[in-house]
Scaffold this active site. Structure first.
Site, PDB file in Angstrom:
ATOM      1  N   LYS A  96       0.827  -1.318  -0.069  1.00  0.00           N
ATOM      2  CA  LYS A  96       0.249  -0.218   0.173  1.00  0.00           C
ATOM      3  C   LYS A  96       0.850   1.318  -0.011  1.00  0.00           C
ATOM      4  CE  LYS A  96      -3.878  -2.192   2.166  1.00  0.00           C
ATOM      5  NZ  LYS A  96      -4.872  -2.364   3.607  1.00  0.00           N
ATOM      6  N   HIS A 203      -1.717  -5.725   1.898  1.00  0.00           N
ATOM      7  CA  HIS A 203      -3.175  -6.494   1.449  1.00  0.00           C
ATOM      8  C   HIS A 203      -2.673  -8.079   0.885  1.00  0.00           C
ATOM      9  CE1 HIS A 203      -7.005  -7.334  -0.234  1.00  0.00           C
ATOM     10  NE2 HIS A 203      -6.535  -8.137  -1.457  1.00  0.00           N
TER      11      HIS A 203
END
Length: 375
Positions: A96, A203
């Site tokens: 991210k 993620h």
């Protein structure tokens, strides 16, 4: 001696058709046989192919066999499917925006855990793309914060592959909340690099079905990528390329970490699989100039490479060339042991990284990959 069978396709540029073969790989002596499925006859007698390994045998992979770019499209028999199918589960990983500076260290951790990088792409999601990716969270109270976080900067999408890849990656990244991760799994990626439950560094797909959907979002099976690359066109930057042997040996994460630690920025990054025509075109400046030209083409087509648009203060072209070091890693180990080629290179051909040789070619090389091949 185990024998594995796969179905492979090769695009014949002379005839402009796709040819299909059965490839048989023998583990005892690293040999390969090939049979032309349409004409029902032998195409290649059993011969040694040094650059092909058991780890390369998975559906969707492209390999170089005697200067032909073969893409595996199916298993050739039930034995191969049983033995290799479990070993090659895939999952989608995202680095991210808040943790992008640690992308190298995150890749190092994934590779150290036995996961291999089958594909990767740096991008930047707009709001509509982020909504589509996170559509399973539609209507939930935390969605606005999640969208704000994931669209705040560049991301790195990664296709990871390995035994039980979905669960292996989720175990490595740890609990969603980094505070909880630091208590329950202090060595996990979210414990090391996460800030809070929204900006939690990485993620991971939560199931095989989610992995298939998410990988299709970033790496569609056909056509151009849906998420645009982040290249600025190469102006004021230079081109770096992590060669196939360095990617295959698991050095990619370490190389990216070293580049970041040296103060360079990565403005764009993507994995490419070059065919012979592309490799010859890219390396044309070396033809007739360096004795290793043919070997350089063979190396560049031997597997996936990772191309970088490198930025930074000062004369980036000159400084990155100095950081890569002498073309011969052996010379580098004696004279400049901290350079990339000295640390990760094997010889003058497999010297870990390519950097632009002529200052007037920096923008052209960046554009060749990110504006021509990528589209």
């Amino acid at each position: 001696d185990e024998r594995f069978a796969l179905i492979a396709e090769w695009f014949d540029p002379q005839a402009a058709i796709v040819r299909r073969y059965q490839l048989l790989y023998h583990t005892a002596d690293n040999t390969v046989e090939m049979f032309d499925l349409k004409n029902r006859r032998s195409f290649l007698r059993r011969t040694t192919v040094d650059n092909l390994k058991l780890a390369d045998l998975f559906i969707g992979n492209t390999v170089n066999v005697l200067s032909r770019q073969l893409t595996f499209i199916d298993y050739g028999d039930d034995f191969t499917k049983r033995r290799l199918g479990q070993r090659t589960e895939r999952t989608c990983a995202l680095v991210k925006p808040a943790a992008f500076a640690k992308a190298g260290a995150i890749l190092e951790a994934a590779q150290a855990a036995g996961l291999s990088v089958a594909n990767l792409r740096m991008g930047r999601l707009d709001r509509s793309e982020a909504l589509e990716f996170y559509r399973e969270h539609e209507g939930k109270s935390f969605l606005p914060q999640l969208l704000g976080s994931i669209t705040s900067g560049p991301i790195l999408a990664i296709e990871l592959m390995g035994p039980d890849a979905v669960q292996a990656w989720r175990s490595l990244i740890g609990p969603t909340d980094p505070a909880r991760a630091r208590q329950e799994a202090p060595t996990s990626l979210r414990a090391r690099f996460g800030q809070d439950a929204t900006n939690n560094a990485v993620h991971g797909s939560d199931s095989e079905a989610s992995a298939a959907r998410e990988l299709g979002f970033f790496f569609p099976a056909s056509g151009p990528a849906r998420v645009a690359n982040t290249s600025g066109g190469g102006e004021g930057c230079t081109c770096g390329l992590v060669k196939p042997h360095a990617v295959a040996s698991g050095c990619l994460g370490q190389i990216l970490s070293a580049i970041a630690e040296a103060g360079f920025s990565i403005n764009a990054m993507a994995m490419f699989r070059l065919d012979k025509a592309n490799a010859e075109e890219f390396l044309e400046v070396y033809k007739g100039v360096v004795a290793e030209y043919s070997s350089m083409v063979a190396e560049l087509t031997s597997g996936p490479c990772v191309v970088l648009e490198i930025g930074g203060p000062g004369d980036v072209y000159k400084e990155f060339r100095e950081f890569c070091g002498p073309a011969d890693p052996e010379i580098g180990r004696h004279l400049r042991p901290r350079t990339l080629r000295a640390r990760f290179g094997k010889d003058k051909v497999q010297n870990a990284v390519h950097c632009t040789d002529l200052p007037e070619d920096t923008q052209l090389e960046v554009q060749y990959f990110f504006e021509i091949l990528d589209k």
